[in-house]
Design a protein around this motif. Structure first.
Motif, PDB file in Angstrom:
ATOM      1  N   PHE A  14      84.708 -18.540 -18.655  1.00 49.66           N
ATOM      2  CA  PHE A  14      84.098 -17.117 -19.025  1.00 49.66           C
ATOM      3  C   PHE A  14      83.568 -16.404 -17.677  1.00 49.66           C
ATOM      4  N   GLN A  15      83.151 -16.881 -16.672  1.00 44.45           N
ATOM      5  CA  GLN A  15      83.063 -15.885 -15.304  1.00 44.45           C
ATOM      6  C   GLN A  15      84.136 -15.280 -15.004  1.00 44.45           C
ATOM      7  N   THR A  16      85.132 -15.634 -14.976  1.00 37.50           N
ATOM      8  CA  THR A  16      86.307 -14.855 -14.688  1.00 37.50           C
ATOM      9  C   THR A  16      86.625 -13.676 -15.465  1.00 37.50           C
ATOM     10  N   LEU A  17      86.547 -14.070 -16.744  1.00 42.78           N
ATOM     11  CA  LEU A  17      86.900 -13.033 -18.024  1.00 42.78           C
ATOM     12  C   LEU A  17      85.874 -11.991 -17.882  1.00 42.78           C
ATOM     13  N   TYR A  18      84.569 -12.332 -17.518  1.00 44.75           N
ATOM     14  CA  TYR A  18      83.685 -11.374 -17.679  1.00 44.75           C
ATOM     15  C   TYR A  18      83.583 -10.246 -16.474  1.00 44.75           C
ATOM     16  N   ARG A  19      84.162 -10.892 -15.188  1.00 44.25           N
ATOM     17  CA  ARG A  19      84.565  -9.928 -14.137  1.00 44.25           C
ATOM     18  C   ARG A  19      85.671  -9.243 -14.443  1.00 44.25           C
ATOM     19  N   HIS A  20      86.598  -9.899 -15.190  1.00 44.80           N
ATOM     20  CA  HIS A  20      88.076  -9.027 -15.424  1.00 44.80           C
ATOM     21  C   HIS A  20      87.476  -7.873 -16.506  1.00 44.80           C
ATOM     22  N   ASN A  21      86.530  -8.044 -17.283  1.00 42.05           N
ATOM     23  CA  ASN A  21      86.113  -7.082 -18.174  1.00 42.05           C
ATOM     24  C   ASN A  21      85.090  -5.964 -17.608  1.00 42.05           C
ATOM     25  N   ARG A  22      84.773  -6.166 -16.538  1.00 43.45           N
ATOM     26  CA  ARG A  22      84.078  -5.169 -15.598  1.00 43.45           C
ATOM     27  C   ARG A  22      82.697  -5.297 -16.355  1.00 43.45           C
ATOM     28  N   GLU A  23      82.085  -6.694 -16.467  1.00 43.98           N
ATOM     29  CA  GLU A  23      81.004  -7.272 -17.080  1.00 43.98           C
ATOM     30  C   GLU A  23      80.344  -6.349 -18.151  1.00 43.98           C
ATOM     31  N   ARG A  24      81.428  -6.088 -19.075  1.00 43.87           N
ATOM     32  CA  ARG A  24      80.899  -5.319 -20.343  1.00 43.87           C
ATOM     33  C   ARG A  24      81.448  -6.079 -21.521  1.00 43.87           C
ATOM     34  N   LEU A  25      80.576  -6.254 -22.457  1.00 52.51           N
ATOM     35  CA  LEU A  25      80.829  -6.971 -23.618  1.00 52.51           C
ATOM     36  C   LEU A  25      80.684  -5.667 -25.028  1.00 52.51           C
ATOM     37  N   PRO A  26      81.506  -5.988 -25.973  1.00 53.79           N
ATOM     38  CA  PRO A  26      82.352  -7.254 -26.244  1.00 53.79           C
ATOM     39  C   PRO A  26      83.698  -7.420 -25.749  1.00 53.79           C
ATOM     40  N   PHE A  27      84.201  -8.581 -25.589  1.00 60.35           N
ATOM     41  CA  PHE A  27      85.790  -8.666 -25.176  1.00 60.35           C
ATOM     42  C   PHE A  27      85.877 -10.175 -25.554  1.00 60.35           C
ATOM     43  N   GLY A  28      87.383 -10.239 -25.609  1.00 60.84           N
ATOM     44  CA  GLY A  28      87.898 -11.560 -26.038  1.00 60.84           C
ATOM     45  C   GLY A  28      88.820 -12.124 -25.143  1.00 60.84           C
ATOM     46  N   ALA A  29      89.363 -13.468 -25.469  1.00 65.29           N
ATOM     47  CA  ALA A  29      90.295 -14.156 -24.565  1.00 65.29           C
ATOM     48  C   ALA A  29      91.322 -14.846 -25.747  1.00 65.29           C
ATOM     49  N   ILE A  30      92.392 -14.628 -25.575  1.00 66.81           N
ATOM     50  CA  ILE A  30      93.545 -15.587 -26.630  1.00 66.81           C
ATOM     51  C   ILE A  30      93.994 -16.568 -25.750  1.00 66.81           C
ATOM     52  N   GLN A  31      94.653 -17.413 -26.473  1.00 66.36           N
ATOM     53  CA  GLN A  31      95.596 -18.544 -25.756  1.00 66.36           C
ATOM     54  C   GLN A  31      96.231 -19.084 -26.952  1.00 66.36           C
ATOM     55  N   VAL A  32      97.530 -19.149 -26.547  1.00 64.33           N
ATOM     56  CA  VAL A  32      98.394 -20.022 -27.420  1.00 64.33           C
ATOM     57  C   VAL A  32      99.243 -20.964 -26.769  1.00 64.33           C
ATOM     58  N   GLY A  33      99.300 -22.041 -27.542  1.00 59.84           N
ATOM     59  CA  GLY A  33      99.773 -23.386 -26.731  1.00 59.84           C
ATOM     60  C   GLY A  33      99.769 -24.570 -27.646  1.00 59.84           C
ATOM     61  N   LYS A  34      99.885 -25.583 -27.012  1.00 56.15           N
ATOM     62  CA  LYS A  34      99.932 -27.022 -27.754  1.00 56.15           C
ATOM     63  C   LYS A  34      98.597 -27.681 -27.865  1.00 56.15           C
ATOM     64  N   GLY A  35      98.361 -28.097 -28.788  1.00 55.93           N
ATOM     65  CA  GLY A  35      97.103 -28.893 -28.981  1.00 55.93           C
ATOM     66  C   GLY A  35      97.355 -30.517 -29.424  1.00 55.93           C
TER      67      GLY A  35
END
Length: 556
Positions: free
Chosen positions: A177-198
């Motif tokens: 989250f901290q990395t994502l928050y900085r990447h999005n210039r510390e502004r909400l809302p924002f999202g992260a997606i991930q595709v992969g194996k479970g």
């Protein structure tokens, strides 16, 4: 004309295996339940569905794709609650030793056995005593809880750490989250997606691609400020009526906006993502008449969830849950923050500065410092979290486990007024989680069409062009007189184009080649014939209509 047939599922499964779309893994070694291969055709289909999913969400502009390890340390999944609670209830057949999920065996006796507690399952089990699916015996062990995560060790020897193969992709996004928050210039809302194996060590995998031990999933974590109005625009779905099954179990047809305004869908962001999920599923080929949204009942929903809807798709196995859309509150970020002591918060600025009265205990450094020495910092943190009504001396247990006694001379009261412009808070999360394998299965199920041609059944896989594993098949009418060379040149040229997959096929009659292409869903076939040698044109055939037209090779 399409032909309904009770053996359709068997023919569909046979075709998928024969054509290298979906087939049992490690079959020459006897295979293993719950493990499947996507073959040379299926692998491309899966990649195109995944890419469509990624493109669908990143087009919103505030959603970023990340990739986290599938091997996850024990501490991460202990913090998230998976170590303690990620379980299914299991029974063993005394006669043959086969393990089965208790709720699965009770589906004929209860509308939603998955939501029952262990004691309720045991009572229902004792009452109906179902037969073992393997040997028909009704001699069962008591019901026990089985954790579904695959254990592993990270590292070697005594330095190895306990870990698991991840049961979901979500936790890596929360811990980032901290990395994502900085990447999005510390502004909400924002999202992260991930595709992969479970990975889930399912007790009794069944129904082909529906319940797997290794599976493909795609998840979105959308971080929001719970105090900020979302102002989602539902107008693009106003002409569509969505099939909803609210908590009371009665199906209704209603617009999303009305369902949100009437409180049926309890959160507007959940409703908004229900609409976007619907758009994606229709785009990749799910029949809208075979799609519905079912709201979780109160005893089925996680205690921290504010609302949760499953997207169910109807196919050869009946109604199957393929997507879950949940408002998870601040549970996940708060759980990791408490476990690690690391801040996972966002900043909310006030419209106007506020005066805040501060009144709490702190330590008197000149006295407490020498008294507690290396523990002084931990004592300070503990004291500042005490109620203002606390009386001293006071016994305090520190996070390290050590106990100390704080005397009146060690502390002082801190009273002041501060002017603050904002505050830190834990964002809430809305999570759409997609079972890619289940979705692909239903895409294939809905696209599979059998047409009567005389005494034979002719198979056409009517896949949407955006996910078709092969875009073109190129055929020379004969591999002579230069037709083969022209066809190979066209095929090579098409394959060189970014995002285009083309196949060359010169084996058998032209009719058989068309049939092979239709069976794996190729939208267009290109045939090089004698006329091609004369005027540099080819025949372009459309899979769904069967219509053919002459086009210039240069226009391809």
């Amino acid at each position: 004309m399409s032909i309904p047939d009770s053996n359709r599922l068997e023919r569909l499964s046979g075709m998928l295996k024969r054509r290298g779309i979906i087939l049992p893994a490690f079959e020459i070694h006897g295979g293993s339940k719950g493990l499947y291969d996507f073959g040379p055709v299926g692998g491309r289909l899966r990649n195109r569905v995944n890419q469509n999913w990624i493109d669908h969400w990143t087009s919103m502009g505030n959603i970023t794709e990340i990739s986290c390890p599938t091997v996850t340390p024990f501490e991460v999944l202990e913090a998230s609650g998976h170590v303690g609670e990620f379980s299914d209830f299991m029974v063993d057949c005394i006669a043959c030793g086969e393990a089965s999920r208790a709720d699965t065996l009770l589906e004929d006796f209860h509308s939603n056995p998955d939501a029952l507690s262990k004691s309720d399952l045991q009572e229902l089990f004792s009452k109906h005593n179902p037969k073992c699916p393997s040997c028909d015996s009704s001699d069962w062990s008591d019901i026990t809880a089985q954790n579904l995560m695959f254990n592993t060790t990270i590292g070697a020897g005594k330095s190895g750490r306990q870990g698991f193969l991840r049961p979901e992709t979500a936790q890596g996004m929360f811990t980032s989250f901290q990395t994502l928050y900085r990447h999005n210039r510390e502004r909400l809302p924002f999202g992260a997606i991930q595709v992969g194996k479970g990975y889930r060590n399912e007790i009794s995998p069944r129904q082909g691609m529906i319940r797997l031990r290794e599976f493909n999933m795609a998840e979105l974590e959308y971080f929001i400020d719970p105090e900020e109005d979302s102002n989602h625009d539902f107008s693009k779905w106003n002409i569509s009526l969505f099939k909803l099954i609210p908590e009371d179990g009665k199906e209704i047809s209603i617009s999303l906006e009305k369902a949100v305004n009437n409180g049926i869908i309890r959160d507007s962001t959940v409703g908004f993502f229900m609409g976007l999920t619907y758009d994606f599923l229709i785009k990749v080929g799910i029949n809208p008449d075979k799609l519905r949204f079912r709201q979780h009942e109160s005893d089925e929903m996680a205690h921290y969830a504010m609302d949760c809807w499953d997207v169910e798709i109807h196919g050869s196995y009946g109604w199957v849950e393929c997507v879950g859309i949940a408002h998870r509150g601040c549970y996940d970020l708060e759980a990791h923050e408490k476990y690690t002591g690391k801040t996972l918060r966002a900043r909310r600025e006030f419209s106007e500065p506020r005066n805040i009265d501060i009144d709490h205990w702190t330590i008197d450094g000149s006295v407490a410092g020498p008294a507690f020495r290396s523990l002084a910092g931990a004592v300070k943190s503990a004291v500042e979290n005490l109620s203002i009504d606390t009386e001293f001396p006071c016994h305090i247990q520190l996070d390290s486990g050590e106990s100390v006694t704080v005397e009146p001379q060690h502390i002082k009261r801190n009273q002041r007024t501060e002017v603050v412009t904002g505050e830190w808070f834990i964002p809430h999360v809305v999570e759409p989680a997609f079972g890619i394998d289940r979705i692909i299965w239903h895409i294939l199920d809905h696209a599979y069409d059998e047409v009567s041609k005389g005494d034979d059944l002719y198979t056409v896989l009517r896949l949407n062009q955006s996910i078709a594993p092969v875009d073109y098949c190129v055929f020379p009418l004969f591999e002579k007189d230069g037709m083969g060379e022209i066809a190979k040149s066209i095929n090579t040229n098409l394959c060189s184009k970014l995002g285009i997959i083309s196949m060359y096929d010169s084996s058998g009659s032209i009719g058989r080649r068309y049939a092979r292409a239709d069976e794996i869903g190729v939208p267009f076939c290109i045939t090089v014939d004698h006329q091609s040698l004369e005027d540099n044109t080819v025949t372009l055939r459309d899979r769904d209509t069967g219509q053919q037209k002459r086009v210039s090779i240069d226009s391809l």
